[in-house]
Scaffold this motif. Structure first.
Motif: not given
Length: 67
Positions: A54-62, A64-66
C-alpha cells in the motif's frame, strides 16, 4: 497524512524493526510472541506485506504534491 497512511506506516516500521532483529540477532520477535509460522504470525506477516504494498502508492502522491 491520512489515518490509513499513518497506520500502515507504523505497521511497516514495526515489521522493519523485526527484520532488523532477525538480521542482527537472529531473533524473530513475531515468531517469539505468536509462534513459529502459527496462523496468527502468518496473519501479521501478511499484514506487514500488504501495508508495504500500500505504501508504494506514496511515491505517486509525494511526486504529485511536489509539483
Amino acid at each position: 497524512m491520512k489515518w490509513s497512511d499513518n497506520t500502515t506506516l507504523t505497521i511497516v516500521i514495526i515489521g522493519a524493526i523485526n527484520w532488523l532483529l532477525v538480521g542482527i540477532f537472529r531473533f524473530d520477535l513475531v515468531a517469539f510472541l505468536f509462534g513459529n509460522l502459527s496462523w496468527l504470525s502468518r496473519i501479521i506477516y501478511t499484514l506487514v506485506g500488504l501495508c508495504g504494498l500500500y505504501l508504494i502508492s506514496m511515491y505517486g502522491r509525494i511526486r504529485s504534491s511536489a509539483e
